[in-house]
Design a protein around this motif. Structure first.
Motif, PDB file in Angstrom:
ATOM      1  N   UNK A  91       0.837  -1.202   0.000  1.00  0.00           N
ATOM      2  CA  UNK A  91       0.000   0.000   0.000  1.00  0.00           C
ATOM      3  C   UNK A  91       0.866   1.244   0.000  1.00  0.00           C
ATOM      4  N   UNK A  92       1.872   1.273   0.870  1.00  0.00           N
ATOM      5  CA  UNK A  92       2.778   2.421   0.941  1.00  0.00           C
ATOM      6  C   UNK A  92       3.484   2.639  -0.399  1.00  0.00           C
ATOM      7  N   UNK A  93       3.890   1.555  -1.027  1.00  0.00           N
ATOM      8  CA  UNK A  93       4.592   1.664  -2.309  1.00  0.00           C
ATOM      9  C   UNK A  93       3.669   2.271  -3.372  1.00  0.00           C
ATOM     10  N   UNK A  94       2.453   1.780  -3.452  1.00  0.00           N
ATOM     11  CA  UNK A  94       1.509   2.291  -4.457  1.00  0.00           C
ATOM     12  C   UNK A  94       1.170   3.758  -4.205  1.00  0.00           C
ATOM     13  N   UNK A  95       1.028   4.145  -2.938  1.00  0.00           N
ATOM     14  CA  UNK A  95       0.741   5.544  -2.625  1.00  0.00           C
ATOM     15  C   UNK A  95       1.939   6.442  -2.942  1.00  0.00           C
ATOM     16  N   UNK A 147       4.541  10.685  -4.108  1.00  0.00           N
ATOM     17  CA  UNK A 147       5.965  10.933  -3.960  1.00  0.00           C
ATOM     18  C   UNK A 147       6.583  10.104  -2.844  1.00  0.00           C
ATOM     19  N   UNK A 148       7.909  10.164  -2.690  1.00  0.00           N
ATOM     20  CA  UNK A 148       8.616   9.315  -1.720  1.00  0.00           C
ATOM     21  C   UNK A 148       8.425   9.720  -0.263  1.00  0.00           C
ATOM     22  N   UNK A 149       7.789  10.892  -0.034  1.00  0.00           N
ATOM     23  CA  UNK A 149       7.475  11.317   1.335  1.00  0.00           C
ATOM     24  C   UNK A 149       6.023  11.767   1.356  1.00  0.00           C
ATOM     25  N   UNK A 150       5.192  11.108   2.148  1.00  0.00           N
ATOM     26  CA  UNK A 150       3.788  11.516   2.256  1.00  0.00           C
ATOM     27  C   UNK A 150       3.263  11.185   3.648  1.00  0.00           C
ATOM     28  N   UNK A 151       2.094  11.741   3.943  1.00  0.00           N
ATOM     29  CA  UNK A 151       1.554  11.679   5.300  1.00  0.00           C
ATOM     30  C   UNK A 151       0.258  10.881   5.308  1.00  0.00           C
ATOM     31  N   UNK A 152       0.070  10.088   6.365  1.00  0.00           N
ATOM     32  CA  UNK A 152      -1.179   9.356   6.584  1.00  0.00           C
ATOM     33  C   UNK A 152      -1.608   9.532   8.032  1.00  0.00           C
ATOM     34  N   UNK A 153      -2.902   9.345   8.266  1.00  0.00           N
ATOM     35  CA  UNK A 153      -3.429   9.281   9.631  1.00  0.00           C
ATOM     36  C   UNK A 153      -4.047   7.900   9.816  1.00  0.00           C
ATOM     37  N   UNK A 159       6.477  13.422  17.857  1.00  0.00           N
ATOM     38  CA  UNK A 159       5.493  12.372  18.145  1.00  0.00           C
ATOM     39  C   UNK A 159       4.796  11.857  16.892  1.00  0.00           C
ATOM     40  N   UNK A 160       5.454  11.999  15.743  1.00  0.00           N
ATOM     41  CA  UNK A 160       4.926  11.441  14.500  1.00  0.00           C
ATOM     42  C   UNK A 160       5.509  10.050  14.297  1.00  0.00           C
ATOM     43  N   UNK A 161       4.671   9.082  13.980  1.00  0.00           N
ATOM     44  CA  UNK A 161       5.151   7.737  13.672  1.00  0.00           C
ATOM     45  C   UNK A 161       5.739   7.723  12.268  1.00  0.00           C
ATOM     46  N   UNK A 162       6.924   7.176  12.141  1.00  0.00           N
ATOM     47  CA  UNK A 162       7.632   7.125  10.869  1.00  0.00           C
ATOM     48  C   UNK A 162       7.646   5.688  10.357  1.00  0.00           C
ATOM     49  N   UNK A 163       7.279   5.521   9.099  1.00  0.00           N
ATOM     50  CA  UNK A 163       7.419   4.229   8.429  1.00  0.00           C
ATOM     51  C   UNK A 163       8.404   4.410   7.277  1.00  0.00           C
ATOM     52  N   UNK A 164       9.493   3.647   7.294  1.00  0.00           N
ATOM     53  CA  UNK A 164      10.385   3.662   6.143  1.00  0.00           C
ATOM     54  C   UNK A 164      10.215   2.352   5.383  1.00  0.00           C
ATOM     55  N   UNK A 165       9.865   2.456   4.085  1.00  0.00           N
ATOM     56  CA  UNK A 165       9.518   1.286   3.279  1.00  0.00           C
ATOM     57  C   UNK A 165      10.773   0.677   2.644  1.00  0.00           C
ATOM     58  N   UNK A 176      -0.783  10.319  13.728  1.00  0.00           N
ATOM     59  CA  UNK A 176      -0.146  10.914  12.552  1.00  0.00           C
ATOM     60  C   UNK A 176       1.092  10.125  12.143  1.00  0.00           C
ATOM     61  N   UNK A 177       1.216   9.866  10.848  1.00  0.00           N
ATOM     62  CA  UNK A 177       2.320   9.061  10.336  1.00  0.00           C
ATOM     63  C   UNK A 177       2.896   9.713   9.085  1.00  0.00           C
ATOM     64  N   UNK A 178       4.192   9.519   8.867  1.00  0.00           N
ATOM     65  CA  UNK A 178       4.829   9.927   7.617  1.00  0.00           C
ATOM     66  C   UNK A 178       5.568   8.716   7.057  1.00  0.00           C
ATOM     67  N   UNK A 179       5.382   8.485   5.759  1.00  0.00           N
ATOM     68  CA  UNK A 179       5.988   7.327   5.094  1.00  0.00           C
ATOM     69  C   UNK A 179       7.102   7.817   4.182  1.00  0.00           C
ATOM     70  N   UNK A 180       8.269   7.164   4.271  1.00  0.00           N
ATOM     71  CA  UNK A 180       9.425   7.482   3.438  1.00  0.00           C
ATOM     72  C   UNK A 180       9.817   6.250   2.629  1.00  0.00           C
TER      73      UNK A 180
END
Length: 508
Positions: A57-61, A66-72, A391-397, A77-81
């Motif tokens: 899902x993160x890859x498709x989004x 783009x390579x940095x985006x935000x989700x809730x 306090x933002x959760x970070x996901x690195x794919x 709050x989360x940011x995916x890299x």
């Protein structure tokens, strides 16, 4: 069942949210300095976008946003890299801002209030644990002293496969590799194996499996505020049951160790890792007192983190070799030339087997055992030109990084030769390839994991040919991914081994 209940609740909340959205006034657009974000629903945020394989899902989004985006994810709050550039900023330039891991109620309880190294907040206690790992538990001296344990378990595994080969019987490799790696870690840690289901050793294996399952369950109570005090999916209940079983077992093992430790010291016998931890807990000169609960949490860390990943990685690598017979042939030729057929491959041979190393790197690129790295920002900071609040959760794919055509030519092709053409390490310094993470909180057991993967895979292809399928009649195997916090195969690899050499006279 818990996962189904979770998705059902998300679906119902999604329907409610859609109705609410239509009644609300259109909200103001996000500030430009924050990462872009898809449209979010009230209450559940972007939970409706997730599926059983979040890295997909993160890859498709990332293709769209783009390579940095935000989700809730609910109210979190989360940011995916997913780019090499952002990896360098996260894990090197701004590493000090991302040294915490997100907490959840399940692991807080199982890990004795977050006392494990994996989940402890960054600070003096975590630094103390890291120092113990690097200077006492997983340093070269300790790993060398426990080499006989690893060699013995590998010989047992090869002997098991030899009997299967003589009888032309199929082997479900996921289960057998898991047993072997569990035995290695358990014996290095506590002196006990995990082969039998009816005794302590079998309990160890079951606990490790159950922890992996409960960690892989998305818990609504941690993400939607009005479920905070409810156990909708039964995750908290299961977590308490798992910890109770583990606590009972580890108390028994610690008591057994305490009874015989003086004798071990007097004879000068090789210590297991639990003995080393108990020595540290009795050392009054240590800057932090290591309590019994600290030891239990630490043992749980090593058991949980050191077993599944090595077994899964070895299984993926062998599956790729079965699907690429020319690469398998080249690997066998290298092993025959360096090791020969009159002795079994040893850990000391690995530096002289560059093509085997390239195969492992290429498999880790396509099939990282931990497809997503999680962190939490400690302070407000900036990455990639975007503001990341504290306090933002970070996901690195990591999974997406290994498939990025900006860094990899023909990224979906399994081609170990790319690592012969360009030397690249997998221990966190090359930001195009991060199977063990990077920075101060990267996996401390990467050296041990790589030892186990290389020598296990190398021995399997040195000693046997592998015919895929229960009847040995498949020319290739599927590469579908399963679900979980690690990256297992959806369908366990089943093969019939055929002996290339007779390893039984060569085993210890």
């Amino acid at each position: 069942m818990a996962d189904f209940q979770g998705y059902l609740v998300i679906f119902l909340l999604g329907l409610i949210s859609i109705v609410i959205v239509k009644l609300l006034i259109k909200s103001k657009p996000a500030k430009s300095h924050l990462p872009p974000t898809p449209f979010a629903l009230p209450i559940i945020g972007h939970l409706h976008l997730l599926g059983p394989k979040p890295h997909h899902v993160f890859h498709n989004l990332s293709v769209q946003y783009g390579p940095v985006f935000r989700l809730f994810l609910g109210s979190v709050p989360c940011v995916i890299f997913s780019s090499s550039e952002s990896a360098k900023e996260l894990f090197k330039t701004s590493d000090s801002a991302f040294l915490d891991r997100p907490r959840n109620s399940c692991m807080d309880y199982i890990s004795y209030g977050g006392n494990s190294m994996i989940f402890a907040p960054y600070g003096s206690y975590w630094k103390f644990l890291k120092k113990i790992v690097m200077s006492e538990l997983l340093n070269a001296r300790t790993l060398d002293s426990l080499l006989p344990v690893r060699s013995y378990e590998l010989d047992r595994f090869i002997t098991f496969l030899s009997h299967k080969a003589k009888d032309a019987k199929p082997v479900e490799l996921q289960a057998e590799l898991m047993t072997m790696t569990n035995n290695v870690i358990s014996r290095m840690l506590t002196g006990k194996m995990c082969t039998s289901e009816g005794d302590d050793e079998g309990v160890i294996r079951r606990i490790v499996t159950d922890i992996g399952e409960v960690m892989g369950t998305f818990n609504l109570s941690d993400h939607i505020w009005f479920f905070q005090n409810l156990d909708v999916q039964g995750v908290k209940k299961r977590s308490k049951e798992i910890r109770a079983r583990f606590d009972s077992l580890i108390e028994k093992i610690i008591n057994e160790h305490e009874e015989v430790r003086n004798e071990i010291k007097r004879k000068g016998e090789v210590k297991d890792l639990l003995d080393i931890l108990l020595d540290i807990s009795e050392n009054e000169c240590m800057e932090i007192k290591l309590t019994r609960e600290h030891i239990k949490a630490f043992v749980l860390d090593i058991m949980g983190g050191g077993t599944h990943s090595s077994a899964i990685s070895t299984e993926w690598a062998l599956a790729e070799l079965i699907n690429h017979p020319n690469i398998m042939k080249k690997a066998i030729e290298e092993i025959d030339q360096v090791v020969g057929k009159n002795r079994l491959l040893q850990e000391s041979d690995i530096p002289n087997l560059p093509y085997l190393q390239a195969i492992v790197k290429e498999s880790l690129r396509l099939h990282p055992a931990a497809p997503v790295i999680q962190r939490q920002s400690i302070v407000d900071c900036s990455v990639g030109g975007y503001q990341i609040p504290a306090k933002t959760t970070i996901f690195f794919n990591v999974w997406s990084l290994g498939r990025d055509p900006n860094y990899w030519e023909s990224p979906l092709e399994f081609r170990p030769e790319r690592f012969e053409e360009k030397q690249m390490d997998v221990r966190g310094q090359n930001f195009q390839l991060l199977p063990f993470g990077s920075g101060r909180r990267m996996c401390p057991g990467s050296s041990l994991a790589l030892m186990v993967i290389h020598v296990t895979l190398g021995s399997m292809i040195q000693c046997f040919e592998w015919k895929a399928g229960k009847d040995g009649n498949l020319t290739s195997v599927d590469m579908e991914e399963g679900t979980g916090i690690t990256l297992p195969r959806a369908n366990p690899l089943v093969c019939i081994p055929t002996a290339r050499i007779d390893p039984l006279p060569l085993c210890m």
